[in-house]
Design an enzyme around this catalytic site. Structure first.
Site, PDB file in Angstrom:
ATOM      1  N   CYS A   1       0.880  -1.345  -0.115  1.00 45.82           N
ATOM      2  CA  CYS A   1       0.261  -0.088  -0.151  1.00 45.82           C
ATOM      3  C   CYS A   1       0.676   1.125   0.003  1.00 45.82           C
ATOM      4  O   CYS A   1       0.611   2.372  -0.706  1.00 45.82           O
ATOM      5  CB  CYS A   1      -0.631   0.028   1.304  1.00 45.82           C
ATOM      6  SG  CYS A   1      -2.304  -1.064   0.913  1.00 45.82           S
TER       7      CYS A   1
ATOM      8  N   ASP B   1      10.748  -6.856  -8.850  1.00 46.00           N
ATOM      9  CA  ASP B   1      10.952  -7.289  -7.358  1.00 46.00           C
ATOM     10  C   ASP B   1      12.160  -6.697  -6.709  1.00 46.00           C
ATOM     11  O   ASP B   1      13.184  -6.825  -7.739  1.00 46.00           O
ATOM     12  CB  ASP B   1      10.635  -8.608  -7.551  1.00 46.00           C
ATOM     13  CG  ASP B   1      10.748  -9.252  -6.063  1.00 46.00           C
ATOM     14  OD1 ASP B   1       9.504  -9.842  -5.728  1.00 46.00           O
ATOM     15  OD2 ASP B   1      11.565  -9.293  -5.465  1.00 46.00           O
TER      16      ASP B   1
ATOM     17  N   HIS C   1      -6.044  -2.737  -1.503  1.00 48.24           N
ATOM     18  CA  HIS C   1      -5.645  -3.669  -0.662  1.00 48.24           C
ATOM     19  C   HIS C   1      -6.699  -4.705  -0.569  1.00 48.24           C
ATOM     20  O   HIS C   1      -7.696  -4.773   0.134  1.00 48.24           O
ATOM     21  CB  HIS C   1      -5.195  -3.140   0.767  1.00 48.24           C
ATOM     22  CG  HIS C   1      -4.704  -3.989   1.771  1.00 48.24           C
ATOM     23  ND1 HIS C   1      -3.402  -4.117   1.861  1.00 48.24           N
ATOM     24  CD2 HIS C   1      -5.179  -5.027   2.472  1.00 48.24           C
ATOM     25  CE1 HIS C   1      -3.143  -5.219   2.821  1.00 48.24           C
ATOM     26  NE2 HIS C   1      -4.221  -5.980   3.200  1.00 48.24           N
TER      27      HIS C   1
ATOM     28  N   ASN D   1       1.790 -16.668  -4.649  1.00 51.30           N
ATOM     29  CA  ASN D   1       2.114 -17.265  -3.044  1.00 51.30           C
ATOM     30  C   ASN D   1       1.055 -16.920  -2.285  1.00 51.30           C
ATOM     31  O   ASN D   1       0.564 -15.793  -2.107  1.00 51.30           O
ATOM     32  CB  ASN D   1       3.550 -16.711  -2.580  1.00 51.30           C
ATOM     33  CG  ASN D   1       4.878 -17.282  -3.336  1.00 51.30           C
ATOM     34  OD1 ASN D   1       4.496 -18.276  -3.962  1.00 51.30           O
ATOM     35  ND2 ASN D   1       5.883 -16.385  -3.530  1.00 51.30           N
TER      36      ASN D   1
ATOM     37  N   GLY E   1       4.113 -19.590   1.152  1.00 48.22           N
ATOM     38  CA  GLY E   1       5.357 -18.514   1.280  1.00 48.22           C
ATOM     39  C   GLY E   1       5.226 -17.369   1.093  1.00 48.22           C
ATOM     40  O   GLY E   1       5.744 -16.417   0.611  1.00 48.22           O
TER      41      GLY E   1
ATOM     42  N   HIS F   1      -0.188 -10.064  -4.569  1.00 51.24           N
ATOM     43  CA  HIS F   1       0.476  -9.937  -5.762  1.00 51.24           C
ATOM     44  C   HIS F   1       0.663 -11.023  -6.632  1.00 51.24           C
ATOM     45  O   HIS F   1       0.805 -12.186  -6.001  1.00 51.24           O
ATOM     46  CB  HIS F   1       1.683  -8.976  -5.388  1.00 51.24           C
ATOM     47  CG  HIS F   1       2.647 -10.107  -4.287  1.00 51.24           C
ATOM     48  ND1 HIS F   1       2.139 -10.048  -2.955  1.00 51.24           N
ATOM     49  CD2 HIS F   1       3.641 -10.907  -4.300  1.00 51.24           C
ATOM     50  CE1 HIS F   1       2.845 -10.884  -2.343  1.00 51.24           C
ATOM     51  NE2 HIS F   1       3.963 -11.520  -2.995  1.00 51.24           N
TER      52      HIS F   1
ATOM     53  N   HIS G   1       3.586 -12.822  -8.845  1.00 49.33           N
ATOM     54  CA  HIS G   1       4.980 -12.637  -9.630  1.00 49.33           C
ATOM     55  C   HIS G   1       5.001 -12.946 -11.000  1.00 49.33           C
ATOM     56  O   HIS G   1       4.379 -13.836 -11.313  1.00 49.33           O
ATOM     57  CB  HIS G   1       5.835 -13.623  -8.904  1.00 49.33           C
ATOM     58  CG  HIS G   1       6.000 -13.466  -7.298  1.00 49.33           C
ATOM     59  ND1 HIS G   1       7.178 -13.021  -6.739  1.00 49.33           N
ATOM     60  CD2 HIS G   1       5.275 -13.746  -6.242  1.00 49.33           C
ATOM     61  CE1 HIS G   1       7.064 -12.921  -5.281  1.00 49.33           C
ATOM     62  NE2 HIS G   1       6.085 -13.491  -4.936  1.00 49.33           N
TER      63      HIS G   1
HETATM   64  P1  AMP Z   1       5.805 -12.955  -1.431  1.00 49.66           P
HETATM   65  O1  AMP Z   1       7.029 -13.836  -0.691  1.00 49.66           O
HETATM   66  O2  AMP Z   1       5.127 -13.769  -2.547  1.00 49.66           O
HETATM   67  O3  AMP Z   1       4.866 -12.373  -0.458  1.00 49.66           O
HETATM   68  O4  AMP Z   1       6.448 -11.911  -2.291  1.00 49.66           O
HETATM   69  C1  AMP Z   1       6.807 -10.705  -1.898  1.00 49.66           C
HETATM   70  C2  AMP Z   1       7.889 -10.137  -2.602  1.00 49.66           C
HETATM   71  O5  AMP Z   1       8.075  -8.658  -2.279  1.00 49.66           O
HETATM   72  C3  AMP Z   1       9.243 -10.750  -2.505  1.00 49.66           C
HETATM   73  O6  AMP Z   1       9.864 -11.381  -3.650  1.00 49.66           O
HETATM   74  C4  AMP Z   1      10.032  -9.564  -2.267  1.00 49.66           C
HETATM   75  O7  AMP Z   1      11.426  -9.692  -2.770  1.00 49.66           O
HETATM   76  C5  AMP Z   1       9.210  -8.240  -2.942  1.00 49.66           C
HETATM   77  N1  AMP Z   1       9.620  -7.261  -1.976  1.00 49.66           N
HETATM   78  C6  AMP Z   1       9.473  -6.796  -0.669  1.00 49.66           C
HETATM   79  N2  AMP Z   1       9.778  -5.653  -0.597  1.00 49.66           N
HETATM   80  C7  AMP Z   1       9.714  -4.974  -1.807  1.00 49.66           C
HETATM   81  C8  AMP Z   1       9.849  -3.642  -2.313  1.00 49.66           C
HETATM   82  N3  AMP Z   1      10.290  -2.417  -1.443  1.00 49.66           N
HETATM   83  N4  AMP Z   1       9.782  -3.315  -3.705  1.00 49.66           N
HETATM   84  C9  AMP Z   1       9.783  -4.375  -4.465  1.00 49.66           C
HETATM   85  N5  AMP Z   1       9.592  -5.660  -3.907  1.00 49.66           N
HETATM   86  C10 AMP Z   1       9.549  -5.858  -2.653  1.00 49.66           C
HETATM   87 ZN    ZN Z   2      -1.929  -3.246   1.103  1.00 48.57          ZN
END
Ligand code: AMP
Ligand code: ZN
Length: 111
Positions: A7, A30, A46, A84, A90, A97, A99
């Site tokens: 957010c 990422d 959100h 995820n 995970g 989100h 990936h």
């Molecule tokens: P998940 O583990 O599926 O919840 O993915 C979260 C993803 O967010 C991970 O791959 C992190 O590397 C990525 N992440 C966390 N903080 C940031 C950020 N500030 N900017 C870009 N990606 C982020």
């Molecule tokens: Zn949020």
């Protein structure tokens, strides 16, 4: 949501490299890429995960996906989309989100 990192990214309070943005989603690189191309499609509104998302979100993202993967240069050779979900899935950020990974031949299974 006040304490949610995505957010804050959507609100511009945390910097990010934006690949694409429209009224409903942003696409950012990422922070810790797992492949040469690794972006996150993040809905601006959100919601915790795929189970709580509104039913029109997936069709919306699908409609934009072609343009996004073309921009990323991965439309031709292919890519993987990962959602995820929860502890066993995970998920580390509890804001839905997607990936999108590509730019190399990805291994399988991913565990
Ligand atoms: P998940 O583990 O599926 O919840 O993915 C979260 C993803 O967010 C991970 O791959 C992190 O590397 C990525 N992440 C966390 N903080 C940031 C950020 N500030 N900017 C870009 N990606 C982020
Ligand atoms: Zn949020």
């Amino acid at each position: 949501m006040t304490d949610c990192i995505f957010c804050k990214i959507v609100a511009g309070e945390i910097p990010s490299k934006k690949i694409y943005e429209d009224e409903k989603i942003i696409v950012i690189n990422d922070l810790n890429p797992g492949a040469p191309v690794h972006v996150l499609i993040i809905p601006k509104e959100h919601t915790e995960n795929i189970l709580t998302a509104s039913s029109n979100l997936l069709p919306y993202i699908q409609a934009k996906l072609g343009e996004i993967v073309k921009t990323l240069g991965i439309a031709e050779k292919g890519f993987r989309i990962v959602i995820n979900t929860g502890e066993d899935g995970g998920q580390s950020v509890n804001h839905l989100h997607f990936h999108v990974l590509g730019g190399k031949t990805l291994g399988w299974p991913p565990c």
